[in-house]
Structure formats: C-alpha cells, structure tokens
Design an enzyme around this catalytic site. Structure first.
Site, PDB file in Angstrom:
ATOM      1  N   LYS A 187      89.683  23.039  -2.073  1.00 17.80           N
ATOM      2  CA  LYS A 187      91.121  22.986  -2.360  1.00 17.80           C
ATOM      3  C   LYS A 187      91.720  24.379  -2.241  1.00 17.80           C
ATOM      4  O   LYS A 187      91.269  25.317  -2.889  1.00 17.80           O
ATOM      5  CB  LYS A 187      91.388  22.458  -3.773  1.00 17.80           C
ATOM      6  CG  LYS A 187      92.876  22.200  -4.004  1.00 17.80           C
ATOM      7  CD  LYS A 187      93.251  22.027  -5.466  1.00 17.80           C
ATOM      8  CE  LYS A 187      93.514  23.313  -6.196  1.00 17.80           C
ATOM      9  NZ  LYS A 187      94.638  24.123  -5.680  1.00 17.80           N
ATOM     10  N   GLU A 263      84.404  33.575  -9.751  1.00 15.02           N
ATOM     11  CA  GLU A 263      84.765  34.937  -9.366  1.00 15.02           C
ATOM     12  C   GLU A 263      86.159  35.162  -9.928  1.00 15.02           C
ATOM     13  O   GLU A 263      87.128  34.572  -9.442  1.00 15.02           O
ATOM     14  CB  GLU A 263      84.720  35.063  -7.832  1.00 15.02           C
ATOM     15  CG  GLU A 263      84.452  36.468  -7.383  1.00 15.02           C
ATOM     16  CD  GLU A 263      85.724  37.183  -7.062  1.00 15.02           C
ATOM     17  OE1 GLU A 263      86.289  37.807  -7.992  1.00 15.02           O
ATOM     18  OE2 GLU A 263      86.168  37.121  -5.913  1.00 15.02           O
ATOM     19  N   CYS A 297      91.302  41.051  -6.837  1.00 18.35           N
ATOM     20  CA  CYS A 297      90.557  40.953  -8.097  1.00 18.35           C
ATOM     21  C   CYS A 297      89.858  42.265  -8.407  1.00 18.35           C
ATOM     22  O   CYS A 297      89.648  42.604  -9.552  1.00 18.35           O
ATOM     23  CB  CYS A 297      89.572  39.796  -8.027  1.00 18.35           C
ATOM     24  SG  CYS A 297      88.629  39.792  -6.505  1.00 18.35           S
ATOM     25  N   GLU A 394      94.946  42.501 -16.598  1.00 19.93           N
ATOM     26  CA  GLU A 394      95.058  42.458 -15.137  1.00 19.93           C
ATOM     27  C   GLU A 394      96.525  42.200 -14.758  1.00 19.93           C
ATOM     28  O   GLU A 394      97.110  41.211 -15.188  1.00 19.93           O
ATOM     29  CB  GLU A 394      94.173  41.342 -14.587  1.00 19.93           C
ATOM     30  CG  GLU A 394      94.204  41.270 -13.071  1.00 19.93           C
ATOM     31  CD  GLU A 394      93.208  40.267 -12.502  1.00 19.93           C
ATOM     32  OE1 GLU A 394      93.256  39.102 -12.897  1.00 19.93           O
ATOM     33  OE2 GLU A 394      92.387  40.665 -11.653  1.00 19.93           O
TER      34      GLU A 394
HETATM   35  P1  NAI Z   1      95.032  30.416 -10.899  1.00 19.81           P
HETATM   36  O1  NAI Z   1      93.700  30.750 -11.445  1.00 19.81           O
HETATM   37  O2  NAI Z   1      95.907  29.493 -11.659  1.00 19.81           O
HETATM   38  O3  NAI Z   1      94.888  29.811  -9.413  1.00 19.81           O
HETATM   39  C1  NAI Z   1      93.764  29.933  -8.586  1.00 19.81           C
HETATM   40  C2  NAI Z   1      93.349  28.570  -8.063  1.00 19.81           C
HETATM   41  O4  NAI Z   1      92.991  27.746  -9.160  1.00 19.81           O
HETATM   42  C3  NAI Z   1      94.438  27.802  -7.314  1.00 19.81           C
HETATM   43  O5  NAI Z   1      93.847  27.092  -6.245  1.00 19.81           O
HETATM   44  C4  NAI Z   1      94.939  26.831  -8.353  1.00 19.81           C
HETATM   45  O6  NAI Z   1      95.511  25.671  -7.804  1.00 19.81           O
HETATM   46  C5  NAI Z   1      93.677  26.499  -9.110  1.00 19.81           C
HETATM   47  N1  NAI Z   1      93.868  25.998 -10.468  1.00 19.81           N
HETATM   48  C6  NAI Z   1      94.868  26.286 -11.340  1.00 19.81           C
HETATM   49  N2  NAI Z   1      94.709  25.612 -12.493  1.00 19.81           N
HETATM   50  C7  NAI Z   1      93.587  24.864 -12.352  1.00 19.81           C
HETATM   51  C8  NAI Z   1      92.894  23.951 -13.214  1.00 19.81           C
HETATM   52  N3  NAI Z   1      93.338  23.677 -14.427  1.00 19.81           N
HETATM   53  N4  NAI Z   1      91.774  23.367 -12.754  1.00 19.81           N
HETATM   54  C9  NAI Z   1      91.292  23.660 -11.527  1.00 19.81           C
HETATM   55  N5  NAI Z   1      91.921  24.498 -10.677  1.00 19.81           N
HETATM   56  C10 NAI Z   1      93.051  25.107 -11.076  1.00 19.81           C
HETATM   57  O7  NAI Z   1      95.793  31.775 -10.652  1.00 19.81           O
HETATM   58  P2  NAI Z   1      97.368  32.022 -10.458  1.00 19.81           P
HETATM   59  O8  NAI Z   1      98.172  31.362 -11.521  1.00 19.81           O
HETATM   60  O9  NAI Z   1      97.722  31.751  -9.068  1.00 19.81           O
HETATM   61  O10 NAI Z   1      97.423  33.584 -10.737  1.00 19.81           O
HETATM   62  C11 NAI Z   1      97.401  34.054 -12.073  1.00 19.81           C
HETATM   63  C12 NAI Z   1      96.566  35.275 -12.222  1.00 19.81           C
HETATM   64  O11 NAI Z   1      95.237  34.989 -11.870  1.00 19.81           O
HETATM   65  C13 NAI Z   1      96.954  36.441 -11.333  1.00 19.81           C
HETATM   66  O12 NAI Z   1      98.008  37.173 -11.856  1.00 19.81           O
HETATM   67  C14 NAI Z   1      95.672  37.207 -11.310  1.00 19.81           C
HETATM   68  O13 NAI Z   1      95.571  37.984 -12.473  1.00 19.81           O
HETATM   69  C15 NAI Z   1      94.606  36.136 -11.355  1.00 19.81           C
HETATM   70  N6  NAI Z   1      94.078  35.813 -10.011  1.00 19.81           N
HETATM   71  C16 NAI Z   1      92.866  36.329  -9.660  1.00 19.81           C
HETATM   72  C17 NAI Z   1      92.367  36.111  -8.391  1.00 19.81           C
HETATM   73  C18 NAI Z   1      91.064  36.659  -7.959  1.00 19.81           C
HETATM   74  O14 NAI Z   1      90.899  36.950  -6.786  1.00 19.81           O
HETATM   75  N7  NAI Z   1      90.076  36.770  -8.834  1.00 19.81           N
HETATM   76  C19 NAI Z   1      93.124  35.373  -7.391  1.00 19.81           C
HETATM   77  C20 NAI Z   1      94.364  34.809  -7.879  1.00 19.81           C
HETATM   78  C21 NAI Z   1      94.802  35.057  -9.144  1.00 19.81           C
END
Ligand code: NAI
Ligand code: MG
Length: 496
Positions: A187, A263, A297, A394
């Site tokens: 996804k 990750e 990240c 972060e």
């Molecule tokens: P997020 O963790 O909500 O989104 C990442 C992925 O997880 C997306 O595909 C989203 O649809 C999915 N997701 C969201 N809620 C979920 C759930 N309950 N169950 C399963 N999948 C779910 O991150 P978001 O809101 O886009 O960004 C928020 C913060 O997360 C950013 O400000 C940053 O700090 C961090 N982040 C870290 C990343 C990394 O590379 N480690 C990448 C993106 C965000």
C-alpha cells in the site's frame, strides 16, 4: 476507467494508471471509492485514483495467497532473479517519466527524483542477484543424524510505505521480499500514489505471475489497518511514523501475530568537532538536514558543534543554507521543493513557532517561502536547549537545531539522549575520535565526515524506537525468510 492521460512539465503526455493493481490486472475498487492526490507545488488536485477498502484488501491478499501457494512456488530462484533484474531495467527505461511523476506528486526536484529512480532500478537488480544465493547450512550433531536448514519465505507480506521516497521505498520493500520467494500486497501513501502505479504497469512486463506483486492505493486507517490486522497476512513491513508503527505492532499482536518489521522516525545527531574540515562539514550538515526538504527519517536534525568553531560554523552555515535554491521542482537548479502536504506544512510551521517561543535564536528562515505551495524557508535555530521540543521531536521538515558542546564524553551522552537511534554522523580529522564516537553512538548507521550516504548494499535501520529489522544489503533478506531445520535419522531406531 483505470487509467487517464496526464501531463508533466518535463515529459509531456503520459498514461497514468489509476486503478488497483491486483493479480496483474487493473481493477476498480469494490466500493467504487477514490482518493485525490495533490501537487504540493501548486496545491492543485492532480487526479483521483481508486481507493482500496477492506474488501479490496481481502481480494489482494487472496490473490497473493493463491500465488504463494501455487505458481510462484514452482518458479526457480534464477527466474525470480531475472524478473527483478528485468523490472529494474524497465524502470531505467522509464526513468524520465517516473522521475517527472514523482516530482509532480511529491514535490521533490526533478534532479533528485531522477537520482531516486536510478537507485530504485539498482536496488531491484541487486535483489535480483540475491534470489539464487539464499542458502541454508548442514549442521552436524552426531554421526547418526543429518540436519540441514532451509531459509524459507514467510508467505504473504503486507508492505506499507510513506510519501517521502514513494518509489524508492517501493523498491526497498519489494526487492528483498520477492527475491526470497514471498508474495506482496503493497500500500502506497495516500499523498503520493502516482509513481508506484506507473511502475506497477511494468510488473507484468517483467514476467511476474499474477498475484505475486499487488499494489494498492488507500488510506492508512482503512486499507493500512485492514492489512495490519488481516488474519491471512504472514508478515507486515512498515515505514512511517513511530505512532503508526506502534499501532501496527498492536494490530499484529491482536490478530494472527504476523511478523513485524518497522522503519520509523529519528532525531539524528550530526556532531562537528573543532578539528573538522569546516567547509566540508558545513556542506554535509546542510545536505544532512535540507536534502528532500528535511523529509528524511535519517535527517541530521540535531547539529552539535564544538565550542572552538561554534560561532564561525553558525555564521558560515547560514550563508550555505541561504544558497539552497527553493522553488519549482521542474526548474533546473532547484534544491528544495515544497513539503508534501498542507498537514506536514502546518506541523513544521508549528514546530518553528514552538522554537521561537521557547527562545531559540532564528539564524535564518523561520517563515513560509512564497505564497503558493507548501514551501518553507530553510530554517536554522541556534542556541537550542536539550529540553526544547525542536531538539527532541522529529520535525520532518527543513528545520535544523544547533547547540554547542565542549567534550567528547559530553557529546556522546547528549548524542544518545533521544528515544530514537536511526542515524548519526561525526565530523573530525582525528581518526581515533571518529571511531571512538562512532562506536559509542546508539544508532543503526553512523557516517564519518559525510551524511546520507545510503546505498542498496549497506544495511539501514534503527536502534531503540527507530525500528525493528534492517532494510537493504544482505541483512534485509532476514526480514523475509524464516529458518526451517530438517533432521534425518541415519542410524537405527533410538529406543528399542
Ligand atoms: P504515517 O505513519 O501516518 O504514514 C505512513 C504510512 O502509514 C502511509 O502509507 C499511511 O497511509 C500509513 N498509515 C497511517 N495510519 C495507519 C494505520 N493506522 N495503520 C496502517 N497504516 C497506516 O505518517 P504521516 O502522517 O504521513 O507523517 C507523520 C510523521 O511521520 C512525519 O511528520 C514524520 O515525522 C513521520 N514519517 C516518517 C517517515 C520515515 O521515513 N520513517 C516517513 C513518513 C513520515
Ligand atoms: Mg501528491
């Protein structure tokens, strides 16, 4: 309709698939829902794509299960490898379009996007090379027993990826999973579905049987949650926020105890000693925090500079940061494009306000850039105290916090004073200092006199709350295999 004609500023017209890619076919969602994706440079809607709901997740998982139990098992490791190599080559052939779509949907500069796509192709080919090198052991326990081990695939793997490197995360996830004989339901992030759909169109051409790689667009709370709590998913791999990582572990625990690799976030220290080559250090610190608009990240968001060069460093770093060209991703010399969404823009501006209110000094930036699109000025805070939010949390944007340190002992302690442990860097001309500090920092990756030197051959992942498991390199194969021990009795019956 499962595709439309779109246009990018650099490549002109192209066909954008908009369906769900399940069983090597483009389908609409069962509930007929769709989600809109936005161009973050203009804040305009680019198009809508099919949104997967629970029912579509069930169908995709069933397709992956059928492939895993059926045709995919009969495919030789050599053929799996060839398919991954072919997919890598097809990605290369479509590099211009894929990069343009990435720049359009995510906002990263076209040049950076081209680098990402080249890395995607290289990563897939690298894992293609691993496919026929997944080997077990013979274990000798006594002369009457013959035991061997088999690293076997885990089964149906759900993979949930974020929006900061939409295609690169796609490759990091698919490569090792498929090389080791698993099947996949991936996804994408709701903010950036487009490039993965263009790439999905190449999967069938690369020779993969139906159901081996399924790509769906959808929201985290719907499709993501359905995948993480699914009773027929054997493993879930996730990249994204620590908050969601926790929810995924809970969902895995509460359903079928599927295997989990994560990750997650970071707040990585970037440490500059008095004896560092200061211009070199500044360019790496600049790249460490401002690359990909701070949406990494492993971003080097906590910068610690030793007292002897602190003032000079801050002054010169300001000049360097001001030289970063912010603007349209399709303009040739752009280094920094917009943040991915209104939500991320607001979060980052919120942190900037916090920093100002807490009394940190704004060296440069601190405001939005322009009046349209989610652009933020490269922002540097100096004299940041350890307990300030901008030093602990972060931010995931072009915002850097700098503080002064005196001794090596002190900076090892401060460097480690975070819940995260994804990456770190040390800048010094003294080899002993570099290695002592690198060995003492609790982080999955440490760069010396550089930053962000990621490579598909080098394992990457987090200590502490930055994650579980390692991506890339040989290490990633362990995320997607489980050991089977087979013992054969050669002698007589043991008893009687
Ligand atoms: P997020 O963790 O909500 O989104 C990442 C992925 O997880 C997306 O595909 C989203 O649809 C999915 N997701 C969201 N809620 C979920 C759930 N309950 N169950 C399963 N999948 C779910 O991150 P978001 O809101 O886009 O960004 C928020 C913060 O997360 C950013 O400000 C940053 O700090 C961090 N982040 C870290 C990343 C990394 O590379 N480690 C990448 C993106 C965000
Ligand atoms: Mg978008």
């Amino acid at each position: 309709m499962t595709s439309i004609q779109l246009e990018t500023p650099s490549t002109g017209k192209y066909t954008q698939p908009t369906g769900l890619f399940i069983n090597n076919e483009w389908v609409k969602g069962v509930d007929g829902k769709s989600l809109e994706t936005i161009n973050p440079s203009t804040e305009q809607v680019i198009c809508s794509v099919a949104e997967a709901t629970e029912k579509d997740v069930d169908i995709a998982v069933a397709a992956a299960r059928k492939a895993f139990d059926g045709e995919w098992r009969k495919v030789t490791p050599e053929s799996r490898g060839k398919m991954l190599v072919k997919l890598g080559d097809l990605i290369d052939e479509n590099l211009e379009t894929l990069a343009a779509v990435e720049a359009l949907d995510n906002g990263k500069s076209l040049g950076m996007a081209k680098g990402d796509v080249a890395a995607v192709a290289a990563c897939l080919r690298y894992y293609g090379g691993w496919a026929d090198k997944i080997e077990g052991k013979v274990i000798d326990t006594n002369p009457e027993t013959f035991t061997y081990t088999r690293p076997e695939p885990i089964g149906v793997c759900a993979q949930i990826i974020p929006w900061n490197f939409p295609l690169l995360m796609w490759a990091w996830k698919i490569g090792p999973a498929v090389a080791t004989g698993n099947t996949v339901v991936l996804k994408t992030a709701e903010q950036t579905p487009l490039s993965a759909l263009v790439a999905a169109d190449l999967i069938k051409k690369a020779g993969f049987p139906p159901g081996v790689i399924n790509i769906i667009s959808g929201f985290g709370k719907v499709a993501g949650a359905a995948l993480s709590s699914h009773m027929d998913v054997d493993k879930i791999a996730f990249t994204g926020s620590t908050v969601v990582g926790r929810q995924i572990m809970k969902a895995a625990a509460g359903s079928n105890l599927k295997k989990v690799t994560l990750e997650l976030g970071g707040k990585s220290p970037n440490i500059v000693f008095d004896d560092a080559d200061i211009e070199n250090a500044i360019s790496w610190v600049n790249f460490g925090i401002f690359f990909n608009h701070g949406q990494c990240c492993c971003a080097g968001s906590r910068v610690y500079v030793q007292s002897g060069i602190y003032d000079k460093f801050v002054e010169r770093f300001k000049v360097r940061a001001l030289a970063n060209k912010v603007g349209d991703p399709f303009t040739a010399d752009t280094f920094q494009g917009p943040q991915v969404s209104q939500l991320q823009f607001d979060r980052i501006m919120g942190y900037i306000d916090e920093g100002k209110k807490a009394g940190a000094t704004v060296v440069t930036g601190g405001e939005r850039h322009g009046d349209k699109g989610y652009f933020i000025q490269p922002t540097i805070f100096s004299d940041v105290k350890e307990d300030m939010k901008i030093m602990q949390e972060e931010i995931f944007g072009p915002v850097c916090s700098i503080a002064k340190f005196e001794t090596e002992e002190e900076i090892i302690k401060t460097g480690n004073s975070t819940i995260y442990g994804l990456a770190a860097a040390v800048h010094t001309s003294n080899l002993n200092t570099a290695l002592r500090v690198a060995n003492s920092l609790r982080a999955g990756t440490v760069w010396i006199n550089s930053y962000n030197m990621l490579h598909h051959q080098i394992p990457f992942g987090g200590f502490k709350q930055s994650g579980i498991g390692r991506e890339l390199g040989e290490a990633a194969l362990a995320n997607y295999t489980q050991n089977k021990s087979v013992s054969i009795r050669l002698g007589d019956a043991l008893f009687g």
